[in-house]
Design an enzyme around this catalytic site. Structure first.
Site, mmCIF file in Angstrom:
data_model
loop_
_atom_site.group_PDB
_atom_site.id
_atom_site.type_symbol
_atom_site.label_atom_id
_atom_site.label_comp_id
_atom_site.label_asym_id
_atom_site.label_seq_id
_atom_site.Cartn_x
_atom_site.Cartn_y
_atom_site.Cartn_z
ATOM 1 N N LYS A 292 1.660 25.282 49.158
ATOM 2 C CA LYS A 292 2.152 23.911 49.338
ATOM 3 C C LYS A 292 1.170 23.097 50.170
ATOM 4 O O LYS A 292 0.438 23.632 51.005
ATOM 5 C CB LYS A 292 3.528 23.910 50.005
ATOM 6 C CG LYS A 292 3.557 24.493 51.412
ATOM 7 C CD LYS A 292 4.965 24.477 51.981
ATOM 8 C CE LYS A 292 5.003 25.039 53.393
ATOM 9 N NZ LYS A 292 4.275 24.232 54.373
ATOM 10 N N LYS B 106 6.327 27.428 57.588
ATOM 11 C CA LYS B 106 4.923 27.098 57.798
ATOM 12 C C LYS B 106 4.794 25.609 58.126
ATOM 13 O O LYS B 106 5.648 24.799 57.772
ATOM 14 C CB LYS B 106 4.106 27.435 56.545
ATOM 15 C CG LYS B 106 4.155 28.912 56.158
ATOM 16 C CD LYS B 106 3.471 29.785 57.207
ATOM 17 C CE LYS B 106 3.522 31.254 56.841
ATOM 18 N NZ LYS B 106 4.803 31.887 57.183
ATOM 19 N N ASP B 107 3.693 25.274 58.799
ATOM 20 C CA ASP B 107 3.456 23.894 59.223
ATOM 21 C C ASP B 107 3.574 22.933 58.041
ATOM 22 O O ASP B 107 3.187 23.255 56.909
ATOM 23 C CB ASP B 107 2.061 23.756 59.828
ATOM 24 C CG ASP B 107 1.887 24.608 61.075
ATOM 25 O OD1 ASP B 107 1.768 25.836 60.919
ATOM 26 O OD2 ASP B 107 1.891 24.047 62.180
ATOM 27 N N LYS B 108 4.078 21.737 58.325
ATOM 28 C CA LYS B 108 4.160 20.723 57.288
ATOM 29 C C LYS B 108 2.785 20.112 57.034
ATOM 30 O O LYS B 108 2.320 20.051 55.894
ATOM 31 C CB LYS B 108 5.165 19.634 57.679
ATOM 32 C CG LYS B 108 5.216 18.493 56.666
ATOM 33 C CD LYS B 108 6.238 17.441 57.039
ATOM 34 C CE LYS B 108 6.238 16.323 55.989
ATOM 35 N NZ LYS B 108 7.225 15.278 56.295
#
Length: 376
Positions: free
Chosen positions: A196, A225-227
């Protein structure tokens, strides 16, 4: 608030260090999950392996069986219950189902009916004659009427009878958990690698779940997980065919799924060794290139102390590190007082009774206020 306010006073290294901009672009921060076996997770293939192509959740076969029939006689009998315009709407929807992917077909809303018995008869007719469609009741144009909404049954045919009651599921997509047609020799969880870009993990799974017609609880993953990053991680989903999931890649933006396999157990939070980060720093400012090289060499040789910066402590009027310190000391009363202490912008109401409380809450919600906390 600065670092010294939360107890960060010095660097562990004596090197002068250098400054730079982190995450100027989301592609400057690349995160790859490391599984329990130490494998770094990458997305390597979008294709479904030949041995997995034959695996289906059974719903597509059920649906094709229903749609191979001719429904002209059922539609004609329906004219006794529905007005002409509603019959045409239903007929058009059935034609769409036969010729289009079900994910692209929008629900339809029939004309309002005030007679509950009449609406019940319509619901029963759909249930008995159009098993690939499901209905529920929504508010009509005025307080005395209700409308029947018709949409594709994402959970398949007869299994829809076991779906939750409308009042329990609300507007959530239908879930295919509990399918009895899954092959016995195949793991019940489809595991895949999720890639992503600049999106939150929960947001992405919500998008995929909506397209599959399953709820968020069908998915399992080891950690969010980090955006603002490019990330790859493992995900599992309950009883979904790899082919169906792979077909979503054509319609997903900034999201890709692949490397499919079936496993016995779904992933749970914490089932990972960690994450591998590839970080790009921009706008670097240093006294010399030698300082940058020395800092990079020290980092590679000695690693670093797990560092929690200011973003971990919040920036509100009551920073979370004060609450955490009270919890560590066992000062439960202080911690509770800090959590419940009114913040800037809070409105304090003096309420005379339960009725007064209910009235005031209704009025505040009506005018756009969000009630998040009660102090008794």
């Amino acid at each position: 608030m600065d670092e010294s306010d939360v107890g960060i006073h010095c660097y562990i290294s004596q090197l002068p260090g250098f400054r730079g901009i982190l995450k100027q672009r989301y592609s400057d921060f690349i995160v790859n999950e490391v599984d329990l076996a130490g494998n770094i997770v990458h997305l390597t293939s979008l294709e479904v392996p030949p041995e997995l192509v034959k695996v289906s959740d059974g719903h597509d076969m059920e649906r094709s069986d229903y749609l191979n029939r001719n429904y002209d006689s059922e539609i004609e009998s329906f004219r006794a219950l529905l007005c002409e315009s509603d019959v045409d709407l239903v007929k058009t929807m059935i034609d769409q189902v036969k010729g289009q992917p079900k994910e692209s077909i929008s629900p339809i809303v029939l004309s309002p009916y005030s007679d509950k018995a009449h609406r019940t008869a319509i619901h029963h007719y759909f249930k008995e004659n159009f098993k690939f469609l499901v209905t529920d009741t929504v508010d009509g144009p005025d307080a005395s009427t209700k409308c029947i909404r018709v949409r594709i049954n994402s959970g398949g045919g007869a299994s829809a009878r076991n779906s939750k009651k409308r009042k329990e599921r609300g507007d959530k997509p239908f879930d295919s958990r509990g399918s009895s047609s899954w092959p016995e020799d195949v793991g019940k969880f489809l595991r895949f690698n999720l890639y992503k870009e600049n999106k939150d993990t929960q947001e992405v799974l919500g998008i995929i779940g909506k397209m599959l017609g399953v709820q968020s609880r069908s998915f399992g993953f080891s950690g969010t997980k980090d955006k603002r990053a490019v990330t790859t991680q493992r995900v599992t989903v309950f009883k979904q065919s790899a082919g169906k999931l792979a077909s979503l890649n054509e319609r997903l933006f900034g999201i890709k799924v692949g490397d499919f396999c079936y496993v016995k157990d779904g992933l749970l939070l914490g089932q990972l060794q960690g994450n591998q980060f590839t970080i790009t720093l921009r706008g670097v400012v240093a006294e010399s290139e030698d300082n940058i090289k020395a800092s990079a060499d020290s980092l590679g040789k000695h690693g670093f102390v797990n560092y929690f910066g200011l973003q971990r402590f919040g920036s509100g009027s009551i920073p979370t590190h004060l609450i955490g310190a009270a919890l560590l000391r066992g000062d439960w009363g202080v911690a509770v007082s800090l959590i419940l202490e009114p913040r800037e912008g809070d409105i304090l109401l003096l309420l005379k009774s339960t009725i007064h409380f209910n009235v005031m809450c209704c009025r505040m919600v009506k005018h756009g206020y969000k009630i998040v906390k009660f102090v008794i």
